[in-house]
Design a protein around this motif. Structure first.
Motif, PDB file in Angstrom:
ATOM      1  N   THR A 115       0.838  -1.206   0.000  1.00 49.87           N
ATOM      2  CA  THR A 115       0.000   0.000   0.000  1.00 49.87           C
ATOM      3  C   THR A 115       0.872   1.255   0.000  1.00 49.87           C
ATOM      4  OG1 THR A 115      -1.542  -1.267   1.312  1.00 49.87           O
ATOM      5  CG2 THR A 115      -1.984   1.055   1.175  1.00 49.87           C
ATOM      6  N   THR A 116       1.936   1.220   0.798  1.00 46.83           N
ATOM      7  CA  THR A 116       2.832   2.383   0.869  1.00 46.83           C
ATOM      8  C   THR A 116       3.545   2.593  -0.471  1.00 46.83           C
ATOM      9  OG1 THR A 116       3.185   1.923   3.200  1.00 46.83           O
ATOM     10  CG2 THR A 116       4.777   3.388   2.157  1.00 46.83           C
ATOM     11  N   LEU A 117       4.019   1.497  -1.064  1.00 45.28           N
ATOM     12  CA  LEU A 117       4.700   1.611  -2.367  1.00 45.28           C
ATOM     13  C   LEU A 117       3.774   2.261  -3.391  1.00 45.28           C
ATOM     14  CD1 LEU A 117       6.376  -1.926  -2.603  1.00 45.28           C
ATOM     15  CD2 LEU A 117       7.611   0.258  -2.604  1.00 45.28           C
ATOM     16  N   TRP A 118       2.510   1.824  -3.359  1.00 49.35           N
ATOM     17  CA  TRP A 118       1.570   2.330  -4.366  1.00 49.35           C
ATOM     18  C   TRP A 118       1.248   3.812  -4.130  1.00 49.35           C
ATOM     19  CZ3 TRP A 118       1.207   1.820  -8.971  1.00 49.35           C
ATOM     20  CH2 TRP A 118       0.052   2.036  -9.719  1.00 49.35           C
ATOM     21  N   HIS A 119       1.113   4.149  -2.870  1.00 46.86           N
ATOM     22  CA  HIS A 119       0.863   5.549  -2.514  1.00 46.86           C
ATOM     23  C   HIS A 119       2.053   6.410  -2.977  1.00 46.86           C
ATOM     24  CE1 HIS A 119      -0.659   8.885  -0.150  1.00 46.86           C
ATOM     25  NE2 HIS A 119       0.553   9.021   0.377  1.00 46.86           N
ATOM     26  N   GLN A 120       3.259   5.946  -2.681  1.00 44.90           N
ATOM     27  CA  GLN A 120       4.465   6.691  -3.085  1.00 44.90           C
ATOM     28  C   GLN A 120       4.561   6.789  -4.614  1.00 44.90           C
ATOM     29  OE1 GLN A 120       7.295   4.036  -1.329  1.00 44.90           O
ATOM     30  NE2 GLN A 120       7.516   5.210   0.570  1.00 44.90           N
ATOM     31  N   ALA A 121       4.208   5.708  -5.301  1.00 45.65           N
ATOM     32  CA  ALA A 121       4.308   5.692  -6.766  1.00 45.65           C
ATOM     33  C   ALA A 121       3.361   6.719  -7.374  1.00 45.65           C
ATOM     34  CB  ALA A 121       3.991   4.289  -7.299  1.00 45.65           C
ATOM     35  N   ARG A 122       2.141   6.769  -6.827  1.00 46.54           N
ATOM     36  CA  ARG A 122       1.146   7.713  -7.365  1.00 46.54           C
ATOM     37  C   ARG A 122       1.567   9.152  -7.089  1.00 46.54           C
ATOM     38  NH1 ARG A 122      -4.035   5.227  -8.473  1.00 46.54           N
ATOM     39  NH2 ARG A 122      -4.981   7.223  -8.021  1.00 46.54           N
ATOM     40  N   GLU A 123       2.118   9.353  -5.907  1.00 48.73           N
ATOM     41  CA  GLU A 123       2.587  10.695  -5.548  1.00 48.73           C
ATOM     42  C   GLU A 123       3.720  11.131  -6.491  1.00 48.73           C
ATOM     43  OE1 GLU A 123       2.297  11.653  -0.894  1.00 48.73           O
ATOM     44  OE2 GLU A 123       4.319  11.280  -1.651  1.00 48.73           O
ATOM     45  N   ALA A 124       4.650  10.183  -6.736  1.00 44.38           N
ATOM     46  CA  ALA A 124       5.792  10.487  -7.613  1.00 44.38           C
ATOM     47  C   ALA A 124       5.302  10.780  -9.033  1.00 44.38           C
ATOM     48  CB  ALA A 124       6.775   9.325  -7.622  1.00 44.38           C
ATOM     49  N   ALA A 125       4.310  10.000  -9.487  1.00 45.58           N
ATOM     50  CA  ALA A 125       3.795  10.190 -10.849  1.00 45.58           C
ATOM     51  C   ALA A 125       3.108  11.544 -10.979  1.00 45.58           C
ATOM     52  CB  ALA A 125       2.829   9.059 -11.197  1.00 45.58           C
ATOM     53  N   THR A 126       2.370  11.941  -9.930  1.00 45.99           N
ATOM     54  CA  THR A 126       1.689  13.238  -9.959  1.00 45.99           C
ATOM     55  C   THR A 126       2.714  14.368 -10.020  1.00 45.99           C
ATOM     56  OG1 THR A 126      -0.032  12.256  -8.614  1.00 45.99           O
ATOM     57  CG2 THR A 126      -0.031  14.649  -8.735  1.00 45.99           C
ATOM     58  N   ARG A 127       3.743  14.234  -9.182  1.00 48.91           N
ATOM     59  CA  ARG A 127       4.811  15.245  -9.167  1.00 48.91           C
ATOM     60  C   ARG A 127       5.468  15.349 -10.537  1.00 48.91           C
ATOM     61  NH1 ARG A 127       6.814  13.252  -4.454  1.00 48.91           N
ATOM     62  NH2 ARG A 127       8.449  12.135  -5.572  1.00 48.91           N
ATOM     63  N   THR A 128       5.729  14.160 -11.131  1.00 43.57           N
ATOM     64  CA  THR A 128       6.411  14.134 -12.435  1.00 43.57           C
ATOM     65  C   THR A 128       5.521  14.751 -13.509  1.00 43.57           C
ATOM     66  OG1 THR A 128       7.475  12.118 -11.739  1.00 43.57           O
ATOM     67  CG2 THR A 128       7.606  12.613 -14.069  1.00 43.57           C
ATOM     68  N   ALA A 129       4.234  14.378 -13.465  1.00 43.56           N
ATOM     69  CA  ALA A 129       3.308  14.904 -14.479  1.00 43.56           C
ATOM     70  C   ALA A 129       3.289  16.441 -14.393  1.00 43.56           C
ATOM     71  CB  ALA A 129       1.907  14.326 -14.251  1.00 43.56           C
ATOM     72  N   HIS A 130       3.278  16.924 -13.166  1.00 48.10           N
ATOM     73  CA  HIS A 130       3.262  18.368 -12.932  1.00 48.10           C
ATOM     74  C   HIS A 130       4.517  19.020 -13.520  1.00 48.10           C
ATOM     75  CE1 HIS A 130       1.652  21.759 -10.818  1.00 48.10           C
ATOM     76  NE2 HIS A 130       2.849  22.035 -10.337  1.00 48.10           N
ATOM     77  N   ARG A 131       5.643  18.374 -13.296  1.00 51.40           N
ATOM     78  CA  ARG A 131       6.934  18.900 -13.741  1.00 51.40           C
ATOM     79  C   ARG A 131       7.034  18.888 -15.263  1.00 51.40           C
ATOM     80  NH1 ARG A 131      10.703  21.266 -14.431  1.00 51.40           N
ATOM     81  NH2 ARG A 131      12.858  21.112 -13.752  1.00 51.40           N
ATOM     82  N   LEU A 132       6.341  17.918 -15.884  1.00 55.71           N
ATOM     83  CA  LEU A 132       6.478  17.732 -17.341  1.00 55.71           C
ATOM     84  C   LEU A 132       5.464  18.559 -18.129  1.00 55.71           C
ATOM     85  CD1 LEU A 132       7.099  13.865 -17.553  1.00 55.71           C
ATOM     86  CD2 LEU A 132       8.779  15.682 -17.835  1.00 55.71           C
ATOM     87  N   THR A 133       4.543  19.214 -17.419  1.00 56.05           N
ATOM     88  CA  THR A 133       3.531  19.989 -18.183  1.00 56.05           C
ATOM     89  C   THR A 133       3.795  21.492 -18.042  1.00 56.05           C
ATOM     90  OG1 THR A 133       2.089  19.729 -16.273  1.00 56.05           O
ATOM     91  CG2 THR A 133       1.667  18.318 -18.169  1.00 56.05           C
TER      92      THR A 133
END
Ligand SMILES: Cc1cc2nc3c(=O)[nH]c(=O)nc-3n(C[C@H](O)[C@H](O)[C@H](O)COP(=O)(O)O)c2cc1C
Length: 350
Positions: free
Chosen positions: A332-350
Motif C-alpha cells: 500500500t505504501t509503495l503504491w501511494h508513493q508511486a502515485r505521488e511520484a507520478a503526480t509530481r512528475t506529471a506536474h513537472r512535465l507539463t
C-alpha cells in the motif's frame, strides 16, 4: 496478466526461505502479485507450498523454477580445501559438491498438473515443449533476462513476458550461462538500461527488477515502459517473509555494502559483504550448484550461531532504504508513493 493488477508490483520469488505462501497471500490481498520460489525445494515441498497458498487465498500467484545449466568440469579440490578450513571455524565439514538439476523435471510436471497461473524461470530458458505443456495448462510464462540476446532466446521458446533484471538486483543474477573469465556473468546493465535495450529487442511485456524499494522507483520503471515492477529486497523484512533472523538484523543495520560473488553458490549473486564473501570471492570457480552444496553446511552452521559472517546475505544495492512491516502495508505504501511520484512528475512535465 500483469496489466490487470490493481497494484503493478510483484513480490519476487526468493528461494532459500524468504518467499512463503503467507507472503504471497498478503501481497495479493493488497492488490499486488506474489511468487513462490521453487528453487532448492523438492517437488513434494513445493506442492505443499502451492496447497497452502491456495488455502490462504483465491488470488492468482506464480511459481519460479531454476533452469538447470551445464555441468561445470572445473577442478573443485582447491576450493573444497578452502571451505574445509572455513568449516573448521564452525565445527562442520563442507557438503558434497555434486551437480544436480534441482529436481527440475518433477517440479515442471507438478506445475503442469497444478495449473499455476504464472510460471517464471531463471538461469536459462525452458524447452519450447515445456512452455507448450504449461501453456496448455493455462500458465503464463515469464523468463528472467539480463541482456537483449537472452531476451531474444526467451521470446523464441514462447515466453509471454520477460523479467528484466538489472545489476542492482539482490540474489542470483539470472544469466543463462556463466563463465569464470567474466566475474559478473555477462555485461552489467542497470534496470533502466536493461529495459531500454531489451524493449528494442522484443515486443514482449517487460517486468522490471533490481534495486526498486520505493514507490518512486516503481513509478520510474512503469514510466520507462515496464508493465510491473518485481521487488525482492523490499519484501525481505516483511513480517510474512521467511527471512533468517540474522539476515533481518544486518539488513536493518544498513551499514554494509553489497557485492556480486560466486563464493557461496558458484553463480554470480549480490549480497551484503561479509568475511566469507571477502575471503573467498576471488578463488570461487563458476560451478553451480556444486559450490551451493559445498558451502551449505557452513552457511547453516553460521546461521545457527547467529553469525552473519559466513551466511549468504542476498540483498539488492538499495537494501538500506527498504521498508519493513506487514506486506500489505508495504504494498500500500509503495503504491501511494508511486502515485505521488507520478503526480509530481506529471506536474513537472507539463
Ligand atoms: C534473497 C533473494 C532470493 C532470490 N531468489 C530468487 C529466486 O529463487 N528466483 C528468482 O528468479 N529470483 C530470485 N531473486 C532475484 C529476484 O527475482 C529479483 O531479481 C531481485 O530481488 C530484484 O532486486 P531487488 O532485490 O533489489 O528488489 C532473489 C533475490 C533475493 C534478494
Amino acid at each position: 496478466m500483469f496489466d490487470s493488477l490493481r497494484v503493478p508490483v510483484i513480490a519476487a520469488p526468493m528461494a532459500g526461505g524468504p518467499s512463503t505462501p503467507e507472503l504471497v497471500a498478503a501481497t495479493a490481498r493488497a492488490g499486488a502479485f506474489g511468487f513462490l520460489a521453487g528453487g532448492y525445494l523438492s517437488a513434494a515441498a513445493l506442492a505443499d507450498q502451492i496447497s497452502t497458498a491456495r488455502a490462504l487465498s483465491d488470488d492468482a500467484f506464480g511459481v519460479n523454477l531454476f533452469v538447470p545449466g551445464i555441468r561445470s568440469t572445473v577442478d573443485l579440490s582447491p576450493y573444497t580445501a578452502r571451505l574445509r578450513a572455513e568449516g573448521g571455524r564452525y565445527g562442520v565439514e563442507p557438503g558434497d559438491p555434486r551437480w544436480d538439476d534441482d529436481g527440475y523435471a518433477a517440479k515442471l510436471d507438478l506445475l503442469v498438473e497444478a495449473r499455476v497461473p504464472v510460471v517464471s524461470f531463471t538461469f536459462g530458458v525452458p524447452l519450447e515443449s515445456d512452455v507448450d505443456r504449461l501453456h496448455e495448462a493455462g500458465s503464463t510464462i515469464v523468463v528472467t533476462v539480463t541482456s537483449p540476446d537472452e531476451a531474444r532466446e526467451a521470446a523464441a521458446v514462447g515466453a509471454d513476458a520477460l523479467c528484466v533484471q538489472g545489476f542492482e538486483a539482490g540474489g542470483h543474477r539470472g544469466v543463462f550461462t556463466d563463465d569464470v573469465t567474466d566475474p559478473f556473468g555477462g555485461e552489467l546493465h542497470g534496470v533502466l538500461a536493461g529495459l531500454r535495450l531489451i524493449a528494442a529487442a522484443t515486443d514482449l511485456p517487460l517486468i522490471a527488477a533490481g534495486g526498486l524499494v520505493h514507490g518512486a522507483d516503481v513509478a520510474a520503471v512503469l514510466t520507462a515502459g515496464a508493465v510491473a515492477a518485481q521487488l525482492g529486497t523490499a519484501f525481505l523484512r516483511a513480517d510474512e517473509a521467511g527471512t533468517h533472523p540474522t539476515q533481518r538484523r544486518v539488513l536493518a543495520e544498513g551499514s554494509r555494502p553489497t557485492a556480486v560473488t560466486r563464493a557461496f553458490s558458484g553463480r554470480p549473486a549480490r549480497g551484503l559483504v561479509n568475511r566469507f564473501l571477502r575471503e573467498h570471492t576471488d578463488q570461487a570457480p563458476a560451478a553451480y550448484p556444486q559450490l551451493h552444496r559445498l558451502s551449505k553446511p557452513i552457511r547453516a552452521a553460521a546461521g545457527r550461531a547467529d553469525d552473519p559472517e559466513a551466511m549468504s546475505l542476498w540483498a539488492g544495492q538499495t537494501y538500506a532504504r527498504a521498508p519493513h512491516g506487514p506486506a500489505e502495508h508495504i504494498v500500500t505504501t509503495l503504491w501511494h508513493q508511486a502515485r505521488e511520484a507520478a503526480t509530481r512528475t506529471a506536474h513537472r512535465l507539463t
